[in-house]
Design a protein around this motif. Sequence first.
Motif, PDB file in Angstrom:
ATOM      1  N   GLY A  19       7.974  -0.026  -2.224  1.00  0.00           N
ATOM      2  CA  GLY A  19       8.650   0.791  -1.238  1.00  0.00           C
ATOM      3  C   GLY A  19       9.383   0.028  -0.153  1.00  0.00           C
ATOM      4  N   ARG A  20       9.371  -1.286  -0.163  1.00  0.00           N
ATOM      5  CA  ARG A  20      10.006  -2.061   0.902  1.00  0.00           C
ATOM      6  C   ARG A  20      11.507  -1.804   0.984  1.00  0.00           C
ATOM      7  NH1 ARG A  20       6.898  -7.386  -0.751  1.00  0.00           N
ATOM      8  NH2 ARG A  20       4.859  -6.754  -0.044  1.00  0.00           N
ATOM      9  N   ASP A  21      12.166  -1.556  -0.151  1.00  0.00           N
ATOM     10  CA  ASP A  21      13.601  -1.345  -0.155  1.00  0.00           C
ATOM     11  C   ASP A  21      13.984   0.102   0.146  1.00  0.00           C
ATOM     12  OD1 ASP A  21      13.600  -3.943  -0.947  1.00  0.00           O
ATOM     13  OD2 ASP A  21      13.975  -3.511  -3.056  1.00  0.00           O
ATOM     14  N   MET A  22      13.019   0.987   0.149  1.00  0.00           N
ATOM     15  CA  MET A  22      13.297   2.408   0.340  1.00  0.00           C
ATOM     16  C   MET A  22      13.326   2.766   1.806  1.00  0.00           C
ATOM     17  SD  MET A  22      11.124   4.609  -2.211  1.00  0.00           S
ATOM     18  CE  MET A  22      10.289   3.718  -3.456  1.00  0.00           C
ATOM     19  N   PRO A  23      14.098   3.804   2.138  1.00  0.00           N
ATOM     20  CA  PRO A  23      14.028   4.305   3.516  1.00  0.00           C
ATOM     21  C   PRO A  23      12.625   4.829   3.812  1.00  0.00           C
ATOM     22  CG  PRO A  23      15.845   5.313   2.300  1.00  0.00           C
ATOM     23  CD  PRO A  23      15.060   4.481   1.330  1.00  0.00           C
ATOM     24  N   LYS A  24      12.201   4.726   5.041  1.00  0.00           N
ATOM     25  CA  LYS A  24      10.845   5.106   5.430  1.00  0.00           C
ATOM     26  C   LYS A  24      10.498   6.555   5.069  1.00  0.00           C
ATOM     27  CE  LYS A  24       7.149   3.754   7.650  1.00  0.00           C
ATOM     28  NZ  LYS A  24       6.252   2.795   7.075  1.00  0.00           N
ATOM     29  N   PRO A  25      11.379   7.558   5.313  1.00  0.00           N
ATOM     30  CA  PRO A  25      11.011   8.931   4.957  1.00  0.00           C
ATOM     31  C   PRO A  25      10.752   9.116   3.460  1.00  0.00           C
ATOM     32  CG  PRO A  25      12.888   8.948   6.431  1.00  0.00           C
ATOM     33  CD  PRO A  25      12.634   7.521   6.052  1.00  0.00           C
ATOM     34  N   VAL A  26      11.459   8.393   2.618  1.00  0.00           N
ATOM     35  CA  VAL A  26      11.251   8.497   1.177  1.00  0.00           C
ATOM     36  C   VAL A  26       9.894   7.931   0.806  1.00  0.00           C
ATOM     37  CG1 VAL A  26      12.099   7.767  -1.084  1.00  0.00           C
ATOM     38  CG2 VAL A  26      13.715   8.433   0.695  1.00  0.00           C
ATOM     39  N   GLN A  27       9.545   6.808   1.416  1.00  0.00           N
ATOM     40  CA  GLN A  27       8.223   6.210   1.185  1.00  0.00           C
ATOM     41  C   GLN A  27       7.121   7.170   1.594  1.00  0.00           C
ATOM     42  OE1 GLN A  27       8.475   2.497   3.412  1.00  0.00           O
ATOM     43  NE2 GLN A  27       7.240   1.593   1.810  1.00  0.00           N
TER      44      GLN A  27
END
Length: 158
Positions: A19-27
Amino acid sequence: RRIIMRVPPMLRMYSVGHGRDMPKPVQVMRYACFLAGALLIFSLFYYGAQPIAVGVLAPPADKIAHAGVFGLIAMMLWLVFDRRHPLLVVVLVALIGAADELHQMFLPGRSANISDWAVDVGGACLPLLVALAFRTKSCNGGAKASTLVEGAERTTSA
């Protein structure tokens, strides 16, 4: 670091570090869906083993309940997998349904039923098919919304 490299790519993709590359809300949404799905599965097995669960719903309503619960589990898993791999989701839900039916074999007053398992699998397939059809129709042949937004940003900045 060496141990992570030995994990198959598909499992590595869904590990915590993915999840490091994902935007925080998506995570956050993916983790929330994972927890909600795990809670549904736990509730299915825990409350299904209680004596009060015997005969709670009449025969047609129990099939609807099976389809609804396993449809929710399928949707939670599909969101955990970032709206990819619907076949994998159906296989996982089918295995959970089989485990539930196997579990019911050993409970007093309950019985395993192949038609319940078929409804579980059908309940998993139906919302996924609807979601996939909607996504394909609304997102230009199934392209992910994030890809479309990135493409729009490139054309406006050029």
